[in-house]
Design a protein around this motif. Sequence first.
Motif: not given
Length: 237
Positions: A49-57, A71-72, A74-79
Amino acid sequence: MRFQTPLLPATLLRRYKRFLADIRLEDGSEHVAHCANPGSMMGLAEPGMRIWVEPNDDPKKKLKFGWRLVEHPGGHFTGVDTSVPNRALREALMAGQVPGLEGYAQVLPEQKYGEKSRIDFLLRDPARPDCYVEVKSITLSRQPGLAEFPDSVTARGLKHLRELAQVVSDGRRAVMLYLVQRTDAEATALAADIDPAYAAGFASARAAGVECLAFGCNITPEEITLGAALPAPPVPA
């Protein structure tokens, strides 16, 4: 609620031990990310699955990435971060932008009540009874356009319903608020087949006078904000 750090696209390799996920960034590097979701994440944790991650330092954090979105097509997202709904809702409550919960003088998060529980938000105003608001995040969808809660058995959620019913019995206002962290949902329902006890508890709470609200979310890789009101879950037959 804006993400503190710009999110990065990645591919999910696997989720394990509930709170861990192996990911691959677009540069090909592989990392372990924190998954802030104790639920089953049914339909949201498939490898590839295509996902989005938040980096931190932050040197205090062992993991340098936090998994935030799926990311689904059609441009839809699930948090997928269960801490996000309360932060997004708090901003909206403070601004008086939550239909049905406007006009309270105070918005107090994480207040003790019930049996060793904490209510997500206690709303107070001299002109009316206190209002106790319990918030649940919905991410499960097994039918197009329908968001369901819960995605696994939740004894804690059932306990909260019973405590909300007691709040009403004590002469105060109680609201069960479902925040749908999916941009592809148009309606909500209870997954009674997954947790019959929760569905029965919901029916009892509603009969006792507990109110129910549901809202969608506006989700992008930049921010998550409160969306439009959605039909609340009907009481299971």
